[in-house]
Design a protein around this motif. Sequence first.
Motif, PDB file in Angstrom:
ATOM      1  N   ASP A   1       0.830  -1.203   0.000  1.00  0.00           N
ATOM      2  CA  ASP A   1       0.000   0.000   0.000  1.00  0.00           C
ATOM      3  C   ASP A   1       0.865   1.253   0.000  1.00  0.00           C
ATOM      4  N   HIS A   2       1.916   1.247   0.822  1.00  0.00           N
ATOM      5  CA  HIS A   2       2.785   2.418   0.916  1.00  0.00           C
ATOM      6  C   HIS A   2       3.416   2.752  -0.431  1.00  0.00           C
ATOM      7  N   VAL A   3       3.926   1.728  -1.129  1.00  0.00           N
ATOM      8  CA  VAL A   3       4.554   1.967  -2.425  1.00  0.00           C
ATOM      9  C   VAL A   3       3.524   2.453  -3.442  1.00  0.00           C
ATOM     10  N   ALA A   4       2.369   1.795  -3.492  1.00  0.00           N
ATOM     11  CA  ALA A   4       1.343   2.172  -4.462  1.00  0.00           C
ATOM     12  C   ALA A   4       0.875   3.603  -4.243  1.00  0.00           C
ATOM     13  N   LEU A   5       0.673   3.982  -2.993  1.00  0.00           N
ATOM     14  CA  LEU A   5       0.195   5.328  -2.698  1.00  0.00           C
ATOM     15  C   LEU A   5       1.279   6.372  -2.907  1.00  0.00           C
ATOM     16  N   ALA A   6       2.530   5.999  -2.623  1.00  0.00           N
ATOM     17  CA  ALA A   6       3.627   6.937  -2.880  1.00  0.00           C
ATOM     18  C   ALA A   6       3.729   7.255  -4.361  1.00  0.00           C
ATOM     19  N   LEU A   7       3.485   6.245  -5.208  1.00  0.00           N
ATOM     20  CA  LEU A   7       3.540   6.461  -6.651  1.00  0.00           C
ATOM     21  C   LEU A   7       2.339   7.263  -7.142  1.00  0.00           C
ATOM     22  N   GLN A   8       1.202   7.126  -6.459  1.00  0.00           N
ATOM     23  CA  GLN A   8      -0.009   7.838  -6.871  1.00  0.00           C
ATOM     24  C   GLN A   8      -0.033   9.275  -6.383  1.00  0.00           C
ATOM     25  N   GLN A   9       0.700   9.523  -5.306  1.00  0.00           N
ATOM     26  CA  GLN A   9       0.575  10.824  -4.646  1.00  0.00           C
ATOM     27  C   GLN A   9       0.932  11.974  -5.571  1.00  0.00           C
ATOM     28  N   GLU A  10       0.076  12.948  -5.606  1.00  0.00           N
ATOM     29  CA  GLU A  10       0.350  14.180  -6.332  1.00  0.00           C
ATOM     30  C   GLU A  10       1.151  15.084  -5.402  1.00  0.00           C
ATOM     31  N   ILE A  11       2.455  15.174  -5.625  1.00  0.00           N
ATOM     32  CA  ILE A  11       3.293  15.978  -4.743  1.00  0.00           C
ATOM     33  C   ILE A  11       3.206  17.430  -5.197  1.00  0.00           C
ATOM     34  N   GLN A  12       2.198  18.118  -4.674  1.00  0.00           N
ATOM     35  CA  GLN A  12       1.939  19.487  -5.091  1.00  0.00           C
ATOM     36  C   GLN A  12       2.209  20.491  -3.978  1.00  0.00           C
ATOM     37  N   GLN A  13       2.615  19.956  -2.792  1.00  0.00           N
ATOM     38  CA  GLN A  13       2.895  20.888  -1.706  1.00  0.00           C
ATOM     39  C   GLN A  13       4.018  21.827  -2.132  1.00  0.00           C
ATOM     40  N   THR A  14       3.901  23.054  -1.696  1.00  0.00           N
ATOM     41  CA  THR A  14       4.983  24.000  -1.952  1.00  0.00           C
ATOM     42  C   THR A  14       6.157  23.621  -1.075  1.00  0.00           C
ATOM     43  N   ASN A  15       7.307  23.332  -1.677  1.00  0.00           N
ATOM     44  CA  ASN A  15       8.483  23.108  -0.847  1.00  0.00           C
ATOM     45  C   ASN A  15       9.378  24.326  -0.953  1.00  0.00           C
ATOM     46  N   ASP A  16      10.409  24.349  -0.162  1.00  0.00           N
ATOM     47  CA  ASP A  16      11.192  25.573  -0.007  1.00  0.00           C
ATOM     48  C   ASP A  16      12.421  25.648  -0.903  1.00  0.00           C
ATOM     49  N   PHE A  17      12.633  24.673  -1.758  1.00  0.00           N
ATOM     50  CA  PHE A  17      13.786  24.761  -2.651  1.00  0.00           C
ATOM     51  C   PHE A  17      13.682  25.980  -3.558  1.00  0.00           C
ATOM     52  N   SER A  18      12.442  26.346  -3.943  1.00  0.00           N
ATOM     53  CA  SER A  18      12.259  27.497  -4.828  1.00  0.00           C
ATOM     54  C   SER A  18      12.560  28.817  -4.124  1.00  0.00           C
ATOM     55  N   LEU A  19      12.631  28.799  -2.795  1.00  0.00           N
ATOM     56  CA  LEU A  19      12.914  30.015  -2.035  1.00  0.00           C
ATOM     57  C   LEU A  19      14.401  30.205  -1.756  1.00  0.00           C
TER      58      LEU A  19
END
Length: 338
Positions: free
Chosen positions: A9-27
Motif C-alpha cells: 500500500d505504501h509503495v502504491a500510494l507513494a507512486l499515486q501521490q500528487e506531490i503538489q505541496q509548496t516546498n522551499d527549494f524554490s525560495l
Amino acid sequence: MTRSKRKDDHVALALQQEIQQTNDFSLMRYVHRGLVRMNYSDVNTETTYLARRFALPFYINAMTGGSLKTMETNRKLALIAKKYDLAMAVGSQHAALDDESLVPSYRIVRETYPEGFLIGNVSANATVDQALRAVSMIDANALGIHINVAQELTMDEGDRDFSDWESNIAAIVKAVDVPVIVKEVGFGMSHETVSRLLACGVAHVDVSGHGGTNFIWIENTRSKQQRFDYLADWGISTVESVLMTKSLQKNVEILASGGVKTPLDVMKLCTLGVKAVGISGQFLRAAQLEEDLMFDYVDGFIHDFKLLMVLVGAKTIQDLVQCDYQLMGRLASYDEIS
C-alpha cells in the motif's frame, strides 16, 4: 492487515501521490554568474560521508521491502546503486524481523550488489537484538533508525507509545558496530531534536523534511475514517530543517532528504552544507521503468547535476558550499541563524 499488505500500500500510494505541496527549494536562489573559470570536464562529484568515499553526493533513501512485489523494486534499486556507486537504504525491516519468509525481499539488495554500501532500517521502538538482526540480515554497512511520530499517530494500526525512543536509540548506538543514522520520514528535524539525538550518542542524522512523500496523506488515505486532511501541511521543510540545524554541523554529520526532485535541489542542499542527499520518490519512479530506460533517467540526472555545477562555477562538492545564494520569502529570516 498484514505488514506485507501495508508495504505494498505504501509503495502504491507513494507512486499515486500528487506531490503538489509548496516546498522551499524554490525560495533558495543562486546568484547567477555570467563568467565561470572552468569546463565541464573539470567537475568532480566525489564526496565523503559515513566515513566512505562515494562518486556522487546523493544516495537511494529508504523506501521498501517486506513483500514479494517490493522485492523486485529493491532489486532494481540495487542495480542503480551498483552502476553509479551509490549508497542504498532499505525500507523498514520489521516485517522480516517478525516473519523470516520476508527476509529475501531485503536480502536481494546484498545479493544484487555484494560490494555495495547498504543501510539497514529499524524503528526507534526497536530493541538492540532487532537492530543487530537487521544489520546481519543484509550485512549492512550502516543502520538507519527512523523516527515517525506523525506517521504512527495517523496510522490506524500505528504505535502510540514513544516514551522509550531516546533510550532505545542510545542503546542501539552503543551496541552496533556500524554507523547509525537517525532519520525522519518527511516531517523534518529542529535544532532541539538534533541536539537531543546528539545527547543519545548519534553522530549522523537525516533531517528528512516536509515537501516530498507525505506519510500523513498516505496513512490518511489508507484509513477508513480519513479524518486527518487538516494535517496535510504538517512538518518542517527540508531547507528549514537544514538551516535550523546548521550550527550543529560541526558536531553531527547532517544528511538531508524530503521533496528532492531535481539535480538543482541536490545542489542547493550541498551548498547549505549537508554531507549527502537522500532521494526516494525519483528513484522509486525510475525503478518502475524497463532497465535501459531506468539507467537513462539516472544518467540524465547525473549529467544535469554536473552541468549545474558549471553554472555556479563549482569544480568540487566542497566548492558548492562557497557559492553565493539568497534566501527568499520567509526563509530570509534564517540568515540570522545560518
